[in-house]
Design an enzyme around this catalytic site. Structure first.
Site, short mmCIF file in Angstrom:
data_model
loop_
_atom_site.label_atom_id
_atom_site.label_comp_id
_atom_site.label_asym_id
_atom_site.label_seq_id
_atom_site.Cartn_x
_atom_site.Cartn_y
_atom_site.Cartn_z
N SER A 40 0.74 -1.03 0.01
CA SER A 40 -0.02 -0.15 0.13
C SER A 40 0.79 1.35 -0.27
O SER A 40 0.34 2.30 -0.27
CB SER A 40 -0.74 -0.16 1.18
OG SER A 40 -0.10 -0.06 2.37
N ASP A 322 -3.06 7.87 7.95
CA ASP A 322 -4.18 7.09 8.84
C ASP A 322 -3.10 6.48 9.97
O ASP A 322 -2.16 6.78 10.36
CB ASP A 322 -5.03 6.23 8.08
CG ASP A 322 -3.94 5.27 6.97
OD1 ASP A 322 -2.82 5.08 7.45
OD2 ASP A 322 -4.32 4.57 6.11
N HIS A 325 -0.07 4.91 7.15
CA HIS A 325 0.32 5.53 5.97
C HIS A 325 0.53 6.72 6.05
O HIS A 325 -0.13 7.51 6.80
CB HIS A 325 -0.46 5.23 4.84
CG HIS A 325 -0.90 3.77 4.64
ND1 HIS A 325 -2.21 3.08 5.24
CD2 HIS A 325 -0.34 2.70 3.94
CE1 HIS A 325 -2.33 1.99 4.63
NE2 HIS A 325 -1.23 1.61 4.00
#
Ligand SMILES: *[C@@H]1O[C@H](CO)[C@@H](O)[C@H](O)[C@H]1NC(C)=O
Ligand SMILES: *[C@@H]1O[C@H](CO)[C@@H](O)[C@H](O)[C@H]1NC(C)=O
Length: 358
Positions: A40, A322, A325
């Site tokens: 991610s 978040d 990240h």
């Protein structure tokens, strides 16, 4: 990635932004193509069509991205996007999921949120494209490219000039080793053994990418997972700024990965591998603590932003978007220091700007 930022950091941020802009205007890319493998931290939309919790194609992700919501797990550009711009690519490298024939000649992004080096990693969240499946996708892209270019010698020479970035391994901790209720790895392996088996597997995959024609590799070490807001909330810190035992486990992996890069450079004399040291890049530059509170004001239990939740206003002063990240500004610092290292420990044995010139 770090709980501390200082005024000097803000200067780096500004310099970084100016560099990004300069290179964007410059035009002609320094290498003809750029391929991205990972999780991610680099995913640009490959998970959008998958059945998984690990996707970010909803608000407030993408709030600062030129094209809005894309599936990137941050407010703006990822570290792979920043590096692409520094390399002079006028457009973002397309995600594998939607890449057209016209787009693939400048490279493809295979990154997939929650994916790991290990096949099972991230499975508790749903589907994902593991590193092995990313390699299969790369084979398919090379087949498509060969057909389009219609000259094997040309395609072989072409692929040798590209940059191949890999940024994977965080989920083998976050969504595997650190989740004993879903995965047996922490019962099977000590932290030392786990780092070793991961790096051995990673080594084989890097050799596969080499066998598929790659000669210029950017291998990202892992960030300090013990400093992410989600792991701090989950495990507590005993009064320390971060979860130290997690950072210690990750350091074992990073040290072995760097040794692997050294080894590959001496074993494959026609290829070049560089290691990016995120611990060095995100080390506090001064003593002014910056809270590592995530920018999203509401997080899901798995650490992602709650859909429709409100992001903070001062996103350029926040490290985490978040629970895991980095924000775009943190990605900009990481990308610019990978491209032109600031401290001698940022990149090993040299930075991306040097790798590009070989
Ligand atoms: C194929 O590519 C090579 C390398 O660029 C070039 O020398 C050669 O002339 C090309 N062959 C044809 C048939 O175009
Ligand atoms: C990364 O850099 C730090 C210095 O900031 C150093 O202590 C550490 O050993 C480096 N890690 C690797 C794997 O080189």
């Amino acid at each position: 990635m770090t709980p501390k930022l200082s005024p000097s950091y803000h200067i780096i941020i500004l310099v970084g932004l100016m560099q990004v802009m300069t290179f964007v205007v410059a035009g002609e890319p320094q290498v003809p193509c750029y391929f991205i493998f990972g999780d991610s931290l680099v995913d640009s939309g490959n998970n959008n069509g998958l059945t998984t919790e690990a996707k970010a194609n909803y608000s407030p992700y993408g709030i600062d991205f030129p094209q809005g919501i894309s599936g990137r797990f941050t407010n703006g550009r990822t570290v792979a996007d920043i590096i692409g711009q520094l390399l002079g690519f006028p457009n973002f490298i397309p995600p594998y999921a939607t890449a057209s024939d016209q787009q693939i000649s400048t490279g493809v992004n295979y990154g997939s949120g929650s994916a790991g080096i290990r096949e099972e990693t991230g499975s508790q969240l749903g589907d994902r494209i593991s590193l092995d499946r990313q390699l299969l996708n790369h084979e398919r892209i090379i087949a498509r490219l060969s057909t389009l270019q219609n000259n094997k010698t040309f395609t072989d020479e072409y692929l040798k000039k590209c940059i191949y970035l890999t940024n994977i391994g965080s989920n083998d901790y976050i969504n595997n080793y650190l989740m004993p209720s879903f995965y047996p790895t922490s019962n099977t392996y000590t932290v030392e053994q786990y780092a070793t088996v991961l790096v051995q597997q990673y080594s084989q995959r890097l050799k596969t990418i080499y066998n598929l024609g790659a000669r210029k590799f950017v291998v990202f070490g892992l960030g300090q997972i013990g400093c992410t807001p989600h792991e701090i909330t989950r495990f507590g810190t005993n009064g320390e700024p971060c979860v130290q035992w997690i950072n210690d486990a990750v350091k074992l992996f990073n040290d072995e990965l760097k040794r692997l890069v050294e080894e590959l450079n001496s074993d494959y004399l026609d290829a070049r591998f560089i290691f990016i040291n995120l611990t060095s890049i995100s080390a506090p530059q001064g003593d002014v603590p910056l809270p590592n509170t995530p920018c999203c004001n509401q997080l899901r239990e798995d650490g992602q932003c709650v859909p429709g939740s409100k992001p903070c206003l001062f996103r350029a002063l926040t490290v985490f978007y978040d629970g895991f990240h980095p924000t775009e500004i943190a990605n900009t610092i990481i990308g610019t220091r990978s491209y032109v290292s600031v401290s001698p420990t940022d990149t090993y044995p040299y930075d991306i700007s040097h790798l590009a010139r070989f």
